[in-house]
Design an enzyme around this catalytic site. Structure first.
Site, short mmCIF file in Angstrom:
data_model
loop_
_atom_site.label_atom_id
_atom_site.label_comp_id
_atom_site.label_asym_id
_atom_site.label_seq_id
_atom_site.Cartn_x
_atom_site.Cartn_y
_atom_site.Cartn_z
N GLU A 172 -20.43 22.36 -32.68
CA GLU A 172 -21.25 21.89 -31.56
C GLU A 172 -20.42 21.55 -30.31
O GLU A 172 -20.50 20.46 -29.76
CB GLU A 172 -22.07 20.68 -31.99
CG GLU A 172 -23.01 20.98 -33.14
CD GLU A 172 -23.78 19.77 -33.66
OE1 GLU A 172 -23.67 18.68 -33.04
OE2 GLU A 172 -24.47 19.90 -34.67
N ASN A 176 -19.63 26.65 -35.52
CA ASN A 176 -20.99 26.30 -35.94
C ASN A 176 -21.70 25.55 -34.81
O ASN A 176 -21.11 24.68 -34.17
CB ASN A 176 -20.91 25.42 -37.19
CG ASN A 176 -22.26 25.18 -37.83
OD1 ASN A 176 -22.97 26.12 -38.18
ND2 ASN A 176 -22.62 23.92 -38.02
N HIS A 207 -32.30 24.80 -37.12
CA HIS A 207 -33.27 23.71 -37.28
C HIS A 207 -34.48 24.05 -36.40
O HIS A 207 -34.38 24.05 -35.17
CB HIS A 207 -32.66 22.38 -36.81
CG HIS A 207 -31.45 21.94 -37.58
ND1 HIS A 207 -31.51 21.58 -38.90
CD2 HIS A 207 -30.15 21.81 -37.20
CE1 HIS A 207 -30.30 21.23 -39.31
NE2 HIS A 207 -29.46 21.37 -38.30
N GLU A 245 -27.72 25.51 -41.70
CA GLU A 245 -28.39 24.21 -41.86
C GLU A 245 -29.91 24.37 -41.77
O GLU A 245 -30.60 23.55 -41.16
CB GLU A 245 -27.89 23.22 -40.79
CG GLU A 245 -26.39 23.01 -40.81
CD GLU A 245 -25.92 21.97 -39.79
OE1 GLU A 245 -26.74 21.14 -39.35
OE2 GLU A 245 -24.71 21.99 -39.45
N ASP A 256 -33.70 24.27 -41.80
CA ASP A 256 -34.90 23.52 -42.18
C ASP A 256 -35.95 23.75 -41.11
O ASP A 256 -35.63 23.97 -39.95
CB ASP A 256 -34.64 22.02 -42.41
CG ASP A 256 -33.90 21.33 -41.28
OD1 ASP A 256 -33.85 21.86 -40.15
OD2 ASP A 256 -33.34 20.24 -41.51
#
Length: 457
Positions: free
Chosen positions: A170, A213, A249, A278, A280
């Site tokens: 990030e 990432n 996400h 990640e 979801d």
């Protein structure tokens, strides 16, 4: 990727063994030797189905949940890769300078190795969950030295055991600027710190995949363009970057973008692997989960998918029910959609894991009465595509709401999430319905409860 053997390493990954078997069969056929064939059947877990496609299917794991039987049983059965949720971040491993605590991270690594799972390392250099002493370092030399020491110590501790490391996490701001995030690393070391970190990481463990990432980079936009330009420049400079992670996400305001697959492909075309790291999705819609899975399968260099948690119960977005298993570890329709996209079949027979033959259910909410300090809600459950013998519905309240009474169902609770099961009304023929009800004490909040989904059995 097959790496040279290291002392104490676990046995080869299941998908490596399968690829070897397929290759051997081809060799036998080409030399006129006939190999006897067995009975083929679809894989019936996420990890096994992904492995048959040459990929992994992983999950984020919390060390303090490894004592819970249902959590561990689901983890061990369904996944073949793990990422430490928080235990490998800088504040967890090096809370004070040069004092390292690997206990919780080791617990996750040891469990994964015992189960023959791959391990993703998350994360080495990140502006968040960073202990105060790092932010207080005053000079470039101090920050560079601390970064080098942290990378060397952590990667050295796990050398040969980690499949992929999120080396830098990030590093770019949100929005349309494509600007670097103003972290202590950016402030003290400038734009070169990312490449420095990757070169340090390669020296620390030459065999681990090294990844960048980030989030909100899933479609082509200013932020993903900035990351793309970074990766392209690093490749041109000969910097050791092997992979790019897309956190993925998603929610109703930010759904799976239409160019998701194309975006993964353009990064892969730079000569790096891509990983969904990640995943979801709010309310776990089956179509969205299926699209993400199909996109990964369509990009040859997409090596795997990690969902960010085993169960809704412990998700950082638990009120949004974003994962493949509900708070009671029941498979959701999205689970079946992912398994199907991977070419698998639930329980080896094409049903949804609850014993039906492909039937599903839907749940719709209506408010039936409101008075004083409370209101009544009703949920109608309908069987679709065949008969069902059981159903499970999740109902999400908004704090400080509470339920005082229920009827026509058997509830269980996890925080503000009520999971309702039948009370003598579980069997439904195709197209037929039943209902259950409950009284909500508003406590000043009159928000309509949200239905997280219906799982048929």
């Amino acid at each position: 990727m097959i790496r040279k053997s290291l002392a104490g390493r676990r046995s080869p990954r299941p998908y490596v063994r399968r690829v070897f078997a397929y290759g051997l069969a081809a060799v036998l056929a080409s030399t006129g030797v006939v190999a006897m064939s067995g009975t083929a059947h679809a894989a019936d877990t996420l990890g096994a189905a992904a492995a048959e496609k040459g990929r992994y299917f992983g999950t984020a794991v919390a060390a303090n949940r490894l004592g819970e039987a249902d959590y561990v049983a689901t983890l061990n059965r369904e996944f073949n890769s793990v990422t430490a949720e928080n235990e490998m971040k800088w504040d967890a491993l090096e809370p004070s300078q040069n004092n390292f605590n690997f206990g919780n991270a080791d617990r996750i690594v040891n469990h994964a190795q015992q189960q023959g799972m791959d391990i993703r390392g998350h994360t080495l250099v990140w502006h968040s969950q960073l202990p105060g002493w790092v932010n207080n370092l005053g000079s470039a030399d101090q920050v560079r030295s601390a970064m080098r020491n942290h990378i060397n110590q952590v990667m050295g501790h796990y050398k040969g055991q980690i499949h992929s490391w999120d080396v830098v996490n990030e590093a770019f701001e949100d929005g349309n600027s494509g600007a670097r995030r103003n972290s202590v690393f950016q402030q003290r070391l400038g734009n070169g710190y990312i490449e420095e970190a990757f070169r340090m990481a390669r020296e620390a463990d030459p065999n681990a995949k090294l990844c960048y990432n980030d989030y909100n980079t899933d479609g082509q936009n200013a932020k993903s363009n900035a990351v793309y330009n970074l990766v392209r420049q690093m490749k041109q400079n000969g910097a050791p970057i092997d992979c790019v992670g897309f956190q993925s996400h998603f929610n109703q305001q930010s759904p799976v973008p239409s160019d998701y697959q194309a975006n993964l492909q353009r990064f892969a075309d730079l000569g790096v692997d891509v990983q969904i790291t990640e995943l979801d999705i709010q309310n776990a819609p089956s179509d969205s989960y299926s699209r993400v899975t199909q996109a990964c399968l369509a990009v040859a260099r997409c090596t795997g998918i990690t969902v960010w948690g085993v169960t809704d119960k412990y998700s950082w977005r638990s009120e949004q029910n974003p994962l493949l298993f509900d708070g009671n570890y029941n498979k959701k329709p999205a689970y079946n959609a992912v398994l199907s996209a991977l070419g698998g079949s639930s329980d080896g027979g094409g049903d949804d894991g609850g014993g039906n033959t492909g039937a599903t259910c839907t749940a719709t909410y209506s408010e039936t009465m409101r008075w004083g300090d409370r209101f009544n809600g009703q949920v109608t459950v309908t069987a679709n595509g065949g008969s069902i013998s059981d159903w499970t519905v999740t109902v999400n309240l908004t704090s400080p709401q509470s339920v005082s009474t229920t009827w026509n169902g058997t509830p269980s609770w996890s925080g503000t999430v009520m999971t309702m099961r039948p009370n003598g009304n579980g069997t439904l023929s195709s197209g037929s319905s039943t209902s259950f009800g409950f009284t909500v004490m508003a406590n000043g909040n009159w928000s309509q409860p949200r239905i997280g989904g219906c799982t048929a059995g």
